[in-house]
Design a protein around this motif. Structure first.
Motif, PDB file in Angstrom:
ATOM      1  N   ALA A  39      29.548  63.605   8.935  1.00 40.95           N
ATOM      2  CA  ALA A  39      29.603  63.244  10.351  1.00 40.95           C
ATOM      3  C   ALA A  39      29.786  64.475  11.229  1.00 40.95           C
ATOM      4  O   ALA A  39      30.247  64.368  12.367  1.00 40.95           O
ATOM      5  CB  ALA A  39      30.745  62.254  10.591  1.00 40.95           C
ATOM      6  N   SER A  88      23.774  64.420   7.080  1.00 38.89           N
ATOM      7  CA  SER A  88      23.579  64.355   8.528  1.00 38.89           C
ATOM      8  C   SER A  88      22.214  64.931   8.859  1.00 38.89           C
ATOM      9  O   SER A  88      21.547  65.540   8.013  1.00 38.89           O
ATOM     10  CB  SER A  88      24.673  65.148   9.250  1.00 38.89           C
ATOM     11  N   THR A 134      34.663  60.785   4.923  1.00 38.64           N
ATOM     12  CA  THR A 134      33.907  61.250   6.079  1.00 38.64           C
ATOM     13  C   THR A 134      34.251  62.705   6.353  1.00 38.64           C
ATOM     14  O   THR A 134      35.410  63.040   6.633  1.00 38.64           O
ATOM     15  CB  THR A 134      34.211  60.400   7.318  1.00 38.64           C
ATOM     16  N   CYS A 165      34.256  65.277   8.818  1.00 42.13           N
ATOM     17  CA  CYS A 165      34.144  65.369  10.267  1.00 42.13           C
ATOM     18  C   CYS A 165      33.824  66.797  10.699  1.00 42.13           C
ATOM     19  O   CYS A 165      33.959  67.750   9.924  1.00 42.13           O
ATOM     20  CB  CYS A 165      35.446  64.911  10.929  1.00 42.13           C
ATOM     21  N   TYR A 174      28.468  55.563  14.104  1.00 42.52           N
ATOM     22  CA  TYR A 174      29.311  55.770  12.931  1.00 42.52           C
ATOM     23  C   TYR A 174      29.836  54.448  12.385  1.00 42.52           C
ATOM     24  O   TYR A 174      29.797  54.193  11.173  1.00 42.52           O
ATOM     25  CB  TYR A 174      30.475  56.699  13.267  1.00 42.52           C
TER      26      TYR A 174
END
Length: 387
Positions: free
Chosen positions: A176, A227, A258, A260, A242
């Motif tokens: 993400a 991604s 995830t 980030c 998301y």
């Protein structure tokens, strides 16, 4: 189907149609008491068969009374209940040693001399047992860091690989990061599909084989959803996007990690934090990395995520061979006062390469540290509500 039973020509209850009834078939004594004729009835001079002689100490049944107390309505179990505990009667063999000199002796003797597990083997087995704790539903782990270069993506991959290699359920890591994340580069790439493609086709995904076409799988069985490589497109990955992705993945995976980005204000972050069951905050062993990790915890506390902070885990990742003058014990104690646990991952040459990660190439100390991290996180599975 019926057949004669040889006594008075009556049908045997085993073969009669009435035998399908669950009512117990009456005993000969009960039938005699109910007035049903028996073979000896009607014969001259015949009488019921002689029963056992009564003894003044034995009673009417002709045998000693039961030594255990009689409780009306209590159904006594068959056999001796003491035999149910097999550990009292069956000798368990020693476990085979997995490492060290005990293993060398075991192999050299042709497996005839078994000295049992070493303390290290026993410790590892206990950690593996904790990692394999039952998990209901889908558990979501958010990997955070305000500072780049601390090894957050590496920790995401190695932690997910540890879970996937030891557990029987499915584990997936989602990139993400809005700045063209590199999570997909940590395992062999099997597909060019990204999170954007999965979002586009979300309504048509109904089986695991459908979602599997959008992920790549490494040797450990960890799957990664990449991604978009275009930063402009990645930036448009919103909170709604998301949550939509996770709502698809939670039907097919038990653990979702995830990875980030380094910022806390990008559009998807609110969705990540609101849906997370556990936070893992990654820091390097340097002071600036520790300050960034501490600032991350401060920001989370200030924005209503205090409960997540107290249950989070801080990972101090040694990205350099030498720690320098920083006292990592004091650094660990600083974070331990704010979070549930602190884990330390030692420097590993294989991780420094920045290429595809294989657990088998990691040093023993690194694998043990990752196993301890996974076990610490798995300790939170027990109180996880079913989603």
């Amino acid at each position: 189907m019926t057949g004669p039973n040889g006594v008075g020509g009556r049908d045997h209850p085993l073969y009669s149609e009435a035998s399908t009834d669950s009512t117990p078939y009456p005993s000969p004594t009960a039938r005699w008491q109910q007035g049903n004729p028996e073979p000896w009835q009607g014969r001259q001079g015949a009488g019921p068969p002689a029963g056992p002689a009564q003894h003044p100490q034995y009673g009417a049944q002709g045998h000693p009374p039961s030594s255990r107390p009689q409780y009306p309505g209590y159904a006594y179990p068959l056999g001796d209940a003491g035999l149910d505990d097999t550990s009292r009667f069956v000798r368990k063999p020693k476990r085979e040693p997995k490492s060290g000199w005990r293993r060398a002796v075991y192999v050299a003797s042709g497996k005839l001399v078994n000295l049992g597990e070493s303390p290290a083997d026993r410790r590892r087995r206990e950690l593996v047992s904790r990692v394999n704790q039952p998990l209901r539903g889908c558990y979501r782990i958010a990997m955070l860091s305000l500072k780049g270069g601390v090894g957050k993506t590496t920790i995401t991959t190695t932690l997910g690989s540890t879970f996937a290699s030891l557990r029987g359920d499915r584990v997936v890591a989602v990139d993400a990061n809005p700045d063209a994340g590199t999570l997909a580069q940590k395992i062999p790439i099997e597909t060019t599909a990204t999170v954007r493609h999965l979002l586009r086709d979300a309504d048509s995904i109904t089986r695991y084989s459908d979602v599997r076409t959008y992920t790549s799988q490494g040797p450990s069985r960890l799957e990664i959803l990449a991604s978009d490589s275009d930063p402009a497109v990645s930036e448009a990955f919103s909170e709604h996007d998301y949550l939509r992705v996770v709502s698809v993945l939670e039907h097919f995976y038990n653990i979702v990690l995830t990875d980030c980005g380094t910022g806390l204000m990008h559009s998807a972050m609110k969705g990540v934090l609101d849906s997370a069951d556990m936070l893992v905050v990654v820091s390097s062993g340097s002071l600036d990395g520790a300050r960034s990790a501490s600032a991350t915890l401060d920001w989370l506390d200030a924005h209503g995520y205090g409960d997540l902070v107290t249950q989070s885990v801080v990972v101090i990742n040694s990205v350099r061979p030498k720690a320098g003058s920083v006292d990592l014990d004091k650094l660990s104690a600083h974070f331990a006062a704010r979070v549930r646990a602190v884990a330390r991952i030692p420097f590993d040459p294989h991780l420094e390469e920045g290429a595809e990660i294989e657990l088998d190439r990691l040093a023993d100390g690194t694998r043990l540290a990752l196993l301890e991290l996974a076990a610490t996180i798995a300790d939170g599975f027990g109180g996880h509500p079913l989603r």
